[in-house]
Structure formats: C-alpha cells, structure tokens
Design a protein around this motif. Structure first.
Motif: not given
Length: 321
Positions: A221-228
C-alpha cells in the motif's frame, strides 16, 4: 642383571611415552573445549566494536525480544512490554523471565546471559561487565526485511534471516492477491494510520508499529504525500481534528493506545462525531479498520508476518459489509 636393567629402562621409556601421549590428548581436548565454549567474533555497533559470542545461548533483550525470537534466538530475560506481546507463544514465555520496565543489573546478573541486546544506550554502561551489550537505537533497523537481515548478522543466524524473508515475501504475495481479487489494489491504494493516545490524535508513518510495516512494506500500500513526510521525519505527528483532511487516505487504520481508558473513550467519541471526521472519503465509504492496539503495536518479524493476514482479513470484512 644387564637384562633387568635394560628391561627397566625400556619400561621407563614406555611409561614416559604413554604419559606424553596422554598429556597431548588431554591438551587437545581441553583446547577444543575452550575454543568451543569461548568462540567469539567482533561486530560493529552504535557504540563501537563489540566482541560477542559466535553463537549466543542466553540472551537478555530490551525492545528486541520479538526480533531475536523470530530467528530462533534463545531469550532468557526480557522487559515487560516485550513480554506482553501476543506474538510470543506461551511455550516461549516459559523460558523467559519478565524483568519489568527496565534491565536492572542485579536481575540481569542472576540470568547469567552471554549477550544483551537493547535499544537503551544507558544499558551499555550498566550491563557491559555482566555480558557483551549490543546497542541498537530504536527505529534504526530499517524496513522489516532489513530488520531480519540485521538481527541475522547480530545473532549469526543469516540462514534463518534469509529463510524468514522468503516466507514473508510469499505471505505478502498471497495476501495481496486476496485483496486484489476483492477489488482492492494495494499499489493504487493509500492508507493512513491513526492512533489515539491519552486523548491526543496522532498520525503514524510506516516505520513503527500500528501495522505500517505489514501494510506498506509487505502488502505494498502507499502513504499519501502528507504522511510520507511524517514517515521520512520523526515517524509520527500529533494532529488536530481540523487538520484531518490533510492526512486523509483511501483506507484508515485506527488504534486506541492510552493509559487512561475513560479519557480516550470520550476523545474517540468526540472524534467520530466530529463533522471533519465524518466528511472523510474513507469514513463515508466504510473504509475504516479498527483493530486491537496490542495486535498492531509490535513490529518484529513474527508480528509483521502475522499482521499481513490480520489486516487483510479486516479489510475484506469491511469490504463485504
């Protein structure tokens, strides 16, 4: 008479020869035993080079109990938070002494360890006279595959580490396939990890527990940019209810961590009734997964491996409703 003297001389030579050979035999046996029991090697740690047993037999751990056990290491003592892990079996716990919140020297000494593995730098000075201490700063082992490799090197159990990684990769593929079959494509889906602690809301990256390693490293799964950005920084961040939209994702994973249950119950109730929370796309779609905190808190190899199926089952259950 000459025959008698000659005989005695010959007998004396034979006795000396026997004694010499016996001595050599015993010397080799002792040398072999000593070599086996004191065999050591030197490894690099955060506090410098440390000489440790080639094959440690009695290990005391702080934070890294699950990591050591995952590769078959023999733990004889562990701190209480590690000891509480649901991923440590009852049979394993029978041979482990619960040492409480910290590694007290007198308690550690009683266990006669030949190695200590800890995340607390102060343990190095306090325990190094008892046994070699390997200090691994919290959060520095990398993703779960790198963690297994790291402990494989520390414990001299590289084969076990490679075997675990192979098993983990296979399980990751199997569980991701189940999700894809149900219409959830991890590579095209974002996840957000939220945690309520003593009335305060936190957003977590994938470095720590809370299922992040299983979701991101394992299932893809991917993390949103803000959570990255959080993941690349401290790994967690306290956020306000008003800022939740900034940290929104396709699926939300929520845990409740607190020492005061009553305070958190009210905080969670306030969160769920808040218009900002209710407006999140994942909340409206029913893509919110709540799992027991103790099931997601730990992130050693065994824990993460089992979390792959745990989070997959939870997502599929939500999707079927």
């Amino acid at each position: 008479m000459k025959k008698q003297i000659t005989y005695l001389k010959l007998l004396g030579v034979m006795i000396l020869a026997v004694l010499f050979l016996t001595g050599c035999g015993n010397g080799n046996a002792n040398q072999s035993t000593t070599k086996t029991s004191t065999s050591t090697r030197v490894i690099d740690t955060s506090t410098g080079k440390v000489k440790i047993p080639t094959h440690p037999k009695r290990i005391v751990t702080n934070v890294y109990t699950g990591d050591v056990l995952s590769l078959g290491g023999h733990v004889v003592g562990a701190t209480s938070i590690d000891f509480a892990s649901p991923y440590i079996t009852k049979s394993q716990k029978k041979s482990i002494t619960n040492l409480g919140l910290t590694l007290k020297p007198e308690a550690v000494l009683k266990l006669k360890p030949d190695l200590v593995v800890t995340s607390n730098e102060a343990d190095v000075k306090a325990l190094k006279k008892i046994a070699p201490v390997v200090y691994i700063p919290y959060g520095t082992t990398g993703n779960i595959r790198q963690t297994a490799t790291k402990f494989g090197q520390v414990l001299n159990r590289q084969k076990q580490a490679k075997s675990w990684i192979t098993k983990f990769n296979r399980q990751s593929t199997d569980q991701a396939a189940r999700l894809t079959k149900a219409g959830i494509k991890p590579s095209k889906t974002t996840v957000g990890i939220y945690d309520m602690q003593n009335g305060k809301l936190f957003v977590d990256g994938a470095k720590w527990g809370r299922g992040g390693q299983a979701l991101v490293t394992g299932l893809g799964f991917k993390l949103p940019t803000s959570i990255q950005k959080i993941d690349q920084g401290a790994g967690f961040k306290q956020v306000s209810l008003e800022s939740l939209k900034k940290y929104s994702a396709d699926w939300l994973f929520f845990t409740n961590t607190t020492s005061g249950k009553s305070n958190n119950k009210q905080a969670i109730a306030d969160l769920k009734s808040n218009p900002v929370w209710q407006s999140l796309p994942a909340v409206r779609a029913g893509h919110v997964v709540e799992l027991p905190e103790n099931k997601l808190y730990y992130f050693d190899p065994t824990a993460v491996y089992q979390q792959l199926k745990l989070v997959t089952d939870a997502m599929l259950k939500n999707e079927s409703h």
